[in-house]
Motif scaffolding. Structure first.
Motif, PDB file in Angstrom:
ATOM      1  N   TYR A  11       0.853  -1.179   0.000  1.00 34.80           N
ATOM      2  CA  TYR A  11       0.000   0.000   0.000  1.00 34.80           C
ATOM      3  C   TYR A  11       0.900   1.245   0.000  1.00 34.80           C
ATOM      4  N   GLY A  12       0.429   2.314  -0.640  1.00 37.42           N
ATOM      5  CA  GLY A  12       1.164   3.561  -0.628  1.00 37.42           C
ATOM      6  C   GLY A  12       0.257   4.757  -0.773  1.00 37.42           C
ATOM      7  N   TYR A  13       0.705   5.896  -0.240  1.00 32.85           N
ATOM      8  CA  TYR A  13      -0.064   7.131  -0.383  1.00 32.85           C
ATOM      9  C   TYR A  13       0.332   7.873  -1.660  1.00 32.85           C
ATOM     10  N   GLU A  56      -2.929   2.219  -4.152  1.00 31.44           N
ATOM     11  CA  GLU A  56      -2.528   3.609  -3.944  1.00 31.44           C
ATOM     12  C   GLU A  56      -3.743   4.465  -3.622  1.00 31.44           C
ATOM     13  N   VAL A  57      -3.659   5.213  -2.513  1.00 32.51           N
ATOM     14  CA  VAL A  57      -4.723   6.147  -2.127  1.00 32.51           C
ATOM     15  C   VAL A  57      -4.041   7.465  -1.800  1.00 32.51           C
ATOM     16  N   THR A  58      -4.231   8.470  -2.630  1.00 30.33           N
ATOM     17  CA  THR A  58      -3.468   9.705  -2.492  1.00 30.33           C
ATOM     18  C   THR A  58      -4.018  10.656  -1.425  1.00 30.33           C
ATOM     19  N   ASP A  59      -5.303  10.584  -1.153  1.00 30.21           N
ATOM     20  CA  ASP A  59      -5.873  11.434  -0.100  1.00 30.21           C
ATOM     21  C   ASP A  59      -5.502  10.855   1.260  1.00 30.21           C
ATOM     22  N   SER A  60      -4.858  11.654   2.110  1.00 28.43           N
ATOM     23  CA  SER A  60      -4.331  11.122   3.377  1.00 28.43           C
ATOM     24  C   SER A  60      -5.416  10.617   4.303  1.00 28.43           C
ATOM     25  N   ALA A  61      -6.558  11.309   4.367  1.00 32.51           N
ATOM     26  CA  ALA A  61      -7.649  10.867   5.234  1.00 32.51           C
ATOM     27  C   ALA A  61      -8.231   9.549   4.732  1.00 32.51           C
ATOM     28  N   GLU A  62      -8.442   9.455   3.420  1.00 33.00           N
ATOM     29  CA  GLU A  62      -8.979   8.222   2.847  1.00 33.00           C
ATOM     30  C   GLU A  62      -7.995   7.070   3.014  1.00 33.00           C
ATOM     31  N   TYR A  63      -6.708   7.390   2.870  1.00 31.85           N
ATOM     32  CA  TYR A  63      -5.680   6.354   3.003  1.00 31.85           C
ATOM     33  C   TYR A  63      -5.680   5.760   4.409  1.00 31.85           C
ATOM     34  N   GLN A  64      -5.754   6.633   5.403  1.00 31.01           N
ATOM     35  CA  GLN A  64      -5.772   6.144   6.777  1.00 31.01           C
ATOM     36  C   GLN A  64      -7.037   5.340   7.068  1.00 31.01           C
ATOM     37  N   SER A  69       9.039  10.061   4.506  1.00 33.01           N
ATOM     38  CA  SER A  69       8.274   8.843   4.236  1.00 33.01           C
ATOM     39  C   SER A  69       8.937   7.664   4.934  1.00 33.01           C
ATOM     40  N   TRP A  70       8.129   6.792   5.493  1.00 30.87           N
ATOM     41  CA  TRP A  70       8.628   5.582   6.137  1.00 30.87           C
ATOM     42  C   TRP A  70       7.902   4.369   5.567  1.00 30.87           C
ATOM     43  N   VAL A  71       8.625   3.265   5.442  1.00 34.15           N
ATOM     44  CA  VAL A  71       8.017   2.011   5.016  1.00 34.15           C
ATOM     45  C   VAL A  71       8.036   1.061   6.198  1.00 34.15           C
ATOM     46  N   MET A  72       6.958   0.318   6.385  1.00 34.96           N
ATOM     47  CA  MET A  72       6.820  -0.573   7.540  1.00 34.96           C
ATOM     48  C   MET A  72       6.047  -1.815   7.127  1.00 34.96           C
ATOM     49  N   ALA A  73       6.186  -2.870   7.909  1.00 41.63           N
ATOM     50  CA  ALA A  73       5.477  -4.127   7.638  1.00 41.63           C
ATOM     51  C   ALA A  73       4.311  -4.258   8.601  1.00 41.63           C
TER      52      ALA A  73
END
Length: 467
Positions: free
Chosen positions: A77-79, A102-110, A343-347
Motif C-alpha cells: 500500500y502507498g499514499y 494507492e490512495v493519495t488522499d491522506s484521510a482516505e488512506y488512513q 516517508s517511512w516504510v513498515m510491515a
C-alpha cells in the motif's frame, strides 16, 4: 550510535571542504534533480551478521530467520507511487510480483488502512506513510519490528538518528525505515538579502536567522527599509514547524497534556509578526504564498531540500517550468535544527511475505549503491556517509542555488534534528496548537491563557490523550 564521534568528525570535515558559501565551479546542468555522476565511493556490507552493532538507546529484538509463506504476490500500500517506483527500479520487482493499492488522499488512506488492519482482510504486507501520520502506525501493534523481518540493526548504523527515533515504538524498538531524510533550513533570495540584510553570503546571512530574536529583528529591518514592499517571510505559519521543534518535552507526559514553556513563546512571537505588519499574512501552500516565490517580495522560505527543489527552483504547479528567480536563491541555517516531512516504510502484523518484504526494504532503504544513485539524482538520502561525501563534493553546487552546495547546511540540520519527543497523533496536537496561535494573532482571545484553554478544549473534542 557507537560511531557518532567518527560521524561528527566527517560532518565537521564536510562543513569545511564543502563550505556554506557558493562554490567556485557551479554545476552546468540546469536540472534540479540530476547532477553529474559521482566518483566511486567505498562500499558498505549490508548483509545481516550474527554480531550486531547496538544503536545507542534502541532495543533490538532477536533477528528472525524469515521466509515467505506460500507464493502469493506481495501486497503493498502507498499514499503515492514513489516507493513502488523505487522498488521496481532497485529491487527488480514487476507487476507480476506485487499488488499495489494507492490512495493519495491522506484521510482516505488512513481510513483504508485502519479498516484492513482491523481484521487483516486485504491488509498489506508492507506500506508507506508520510510524516504527518506515520507515527500512528509505527507506535501501534499493527506494525512489526524490522528485526521480525530479519533486518539487523547493524544494517542501519549509517542512518540519521532522527529517522530511526521517529520510527521507534514506546519501547525504542525500530519498526520502520526511511530512504530519504528531510532536514530543513532557510532558503533565501540572494539579491533581496544583499539589499535588505546587507549580504548575500550564506555565512553572513546566517546571523539574521541565528536566534528567534534575530529573526524578529531582521523582519523589522526588512519591513522598514522596504517601506513594507518586501517581507522576511510571507506569513507567520512559515516558522511554526521550526518553532515547535524548540522544546524540551513532548505534547504528552505521564498520560497528560504538556505545553512546553519553550513553545508558549510562539504566541507572542507570532503576534509581533502579525500586529507589526511584518508579513503578507500568507499561509503556507496558498496561492499568494507560492506566487511570492517569483515576484521578489519575500526574502525567505523555510523547509526541506525537496520542498525548495520543486517550489523555488521550478515554477510551483507547472511541472518543469523554471521559476524566474531560479539561480537567485541561497540556503542557510535556521534558528533550530529540524525536519519537515518524510516517508517511512513498515510491515504490517499480517505480513506473510517477510523475506520478499525485507529484500525490497533493503534495496530501497539500505543498499548503498542504490542510495548513491538516488544522491546522484538529487535526493537527500538517509545515509550519513553518503550525504557527508555529497556535502564535500563541488558537483552538487546547483545553479538554481547560485552555485551553492546545499548539503553542508542540510547535513548539519539532519545530524542535530530530534524526533525523540514525537508522540502518536503528533500532527493533531501541533495543528491544533498552530490554529489557536493564529486565532490569538487575530485577537480571537484576550490572553495567552485563554488561547491555551481553547487548545485544551479542542483536544477534548478530538479525543486526544487524556482529554
Amino acid at each position: 550510535m557507537k560511531r557518532r564521534k567518527l560521524i561528527a568528525l566527517l560532518v565537521a570535515s564536510a562543513m569545511v571542504i564543502g563550505a556554506v558559501t557558493a562554490c567556485d565551479t557551479p554545476a552546468t546542468d540546469t536540472s534540479v534533480s540530476e547532477p553529474s555522476a559521482s566518483s566511486e565511493t567505498e562500499s558498505v556490507t549490508t548483509e545481516s551478521t550474527e554480531v550486531t552493532i547496538d544503536l545507542e538507546g534502541y532495543k533490538e529484538l532477536s533477528v528472525a530467520d524469515v521466509s515467505d509463506e506460500g507464493d502469493d504476490k506481495i501486497m503493498i500500500y502507498g499514499y503515492n507511487s514513489e516507493f513502488i517506483g523505487l522498488a521496481e527500479k532497485y529491487a527488480g520487482i514487476t507487476s507480476n510480483d506485487y499488488d499495489f493499492i494507492e490512495v493519495t488522499d491522506s484521510a482516505e488512506y488512513q481510513t483504508k488502512l485502519d479498516a484492513v488492519l482491523s481484521d487483516g482482510n486485504g491488509a498489506p504486507d508492507i506500506f508507506t506513510c508520510d510524516a504527518a501520520y506515520a507515527r500512528k502506525y509505527l507506535a501501534s501493534d499493527n506494525t512489526i519490528a524490522i528485526n521480525d523481518l530479519g533486518i539487523d540493526y547493524a544494517e542501519c548504523t549509517e542512518m540519521f538518528d532522527y529517522t530511526l527515533r521517529f520510527a521507534s515504538d514506546e519501547n525504542s524498538v525500530v519498526k520502520g525505515l526511511a530512504w530519504n531524510a528531510y532536514p530543513s533550513a532557510v532558503f533565501y533570495e540572494r539579491s533581496l538579502a544583499e539589499e535588505y540584510l546587507g549580504s548575500s553570503d550564506p555565512e553572513v546571512v546566517a546571523a539574521s536567522f541565528a536566534t528567534w530574536d534575530n529573526v524578529l529583528a531582521s523582519a523589522r529591518t526588512v519591513n522598514e527599509a522596504s517601506e513594507g514592499s518586501v517581507k522576511l517571510i510571507a506569513g507567520t505559519s512559515e516558522i511554526y514547524d521550526a518553532f515547535l521543534t524548540d522544546r524540551s518535552n513532548g505534547w504528552v507526559m505521564d498520560g497528560s497534556l504538556n505545553i512546553d514553556p519553550n513553545i508558549v513563546g510562539l504566541f507572542d512571537f507570532a503576534k509581533h509578526l502579525y500586529s507589526e505588519d511584518l508579513t503578507f499574512y500568507d499561509e503556507r501552500w496558498t496561492e499568494g504564498w507560492s506566487d511570492r516565490m517569483s515576484d521578489k517580495t519575500v526574502i525567505s522560505y523555510w523547509g526541506s531540500y525537496d520542498f525548495a527543489k520543486y517550489q523555488l527552483a521550478l515554477n510551483p504547479g507547472e511541472g518543469t517550468a523554471v521559476n524566474p528567480t531560479s539561480g537567485d536563491w541561497g540556503v542557510t541555517t535556521a534558528p533550530v535544527s529540524y525536519y519537515s516531512g518524510g516517508s517511512w516504510v513498515m510491515a504490517s502484523k499480517y505480513c506473510d511475505q517477510k523475506a520478499t518484504s525485507a529484500d525490497i526494504i533493503r534495496a530501497v532503504c539500505i543498499n548503498e549503491d542504490n542510495l548513491k544513485d538516488m544522491v546522484n539524482r538529487g535526493e537527500f538520502v538517509n545515509s550519513v556517509k553518503l550525504m557527508t561525501q555529497a556535502a564535500a563534493d563541488d558537483k552538487f553546487a546547483y545553479e538554481w542555488l547560485g552555485g551553492q552546495n546545499p548539503y553542508p547546511v542540510l547535513l548539519n540540520s539532519a545530524m542535530n534534528a530530534d524526533a525523540s519527543l514525537i508522540v502518536e497523533n503528533e500532527d493533531d496536537y501541533s495543528n491544533a496548537f498552530k490554529a489557536v496561535v493564529g486565532a490569538y494573532c487575530e485577537e480571537a482571545f484576550e490572553s495567552v491563557e485563554e488561547a491555551e484553554t481553547a487548545f485544551r478544549d479542542q483536544l477534548v473534542e478530538d479525543g486526544l490523550a487524556g482529554y
